[in-house]
Design an enzyme around this catalytic site. Structure first.
Site: not given
Length: 220
Positions: A62, A64, A75, A184
């Site tokens: 989701d 920031y 990102f 991640h």
């Protein structure tokens, strides 16, 4: 809704009751709370990367949730915004993989314009409340997007970083496509399989092998 070929491709989805209810709820949230990204940027990933140009999907969870960070692309942050730790690590791996200098800007718009769909599975978030718009309907929508891309005749690279993104692997069944998966890029997990995974060179090797133009991952 979007302004390119996605409008026709997603037309049936936009007409469904759940999507109407989702947008109605989200509009209420924007009216009462601070929600990111800005309303006009919620579908920015689709605007920058038309379906016809799509070659790569980088799947995020989701947006920031810090002030001014989210810009509707997974990102990515706008020019002038401090790079979040996960993005710092993505750029470290880019340098390790391809030898490029760490970009000054955290904006991944240059990737999006080349056919990299920077897709979060949830498209909105309340300020300072991670995953606050989880399970309100966005996942149903973005799962359908992944299924539609899965049906694409041209080969696509799906880059899945972390457990959440990897859970979507079951939606990608077309043998024409390539799945690149790893830990991640967050500081908690980057040293457990993200660093050294070389997703950028692997993507371009696959695209070239399939007679598709590789991505210029360098951000000036």
């Amino acid at each position: 809704m979007i302004g390119n070929d996605w409008d026709e491709i997603l037309e049936n989805e936009f007409k469904k009751d759940y999507f109407y209810n989702l947008l109605k709820f989200v509009q209420g949230e924007y009216a009462r709370k601070i929600v990111y990204p800005p309303k006009k940027e919620v579908f920015k990933a689709f605007r920058y990367t038309p379906y016809s140009n799509l070659k790569v999907v980088i799947l995020g969870q989701d947006p920031y949730h810090g002030e001014g960070e989210a810009e509707g692309l997974s990102f990515s942050v706008k020019d002038g915004i401090r790079k979040p730790p996960s993005l710092v690590n993505i750029f470290k791996e880019l340098q390790n993989d391809l030898g490029y200098d760490i970009p000054k800007s955290g904006s991944l718009v240059p990737w999006a314009k080349q056919g990299v769909l920077l897709l979060n599975t949830v498209l909105t978030v309340i300020k300072d409340q991670a995953a606050s718009h989880k399970d309100i309907g966005w996942e149903q929508f973005t799962d359908e997007v992944i299924k539609i891309i899965n049906k694409k005749e041209e080969p696509v690279v799906f880059i899945l970083w972390g457990g959440f993104a990897r859970s979507k692997k079951k939606l990608i069944t077309n043998p024409k496509h390539l799945i690149i998966e790893s830990a991640h890029p967050s500081p908690l997990s980057a040293y457990h399989g993200f660093f050294g995974s070389k997703p950028f060179s692997k993507t371009n090797e696959f695209l070239i092998k399939n007679k598709l133009k590789p991505i210029n991952w360098k951000i000036n």
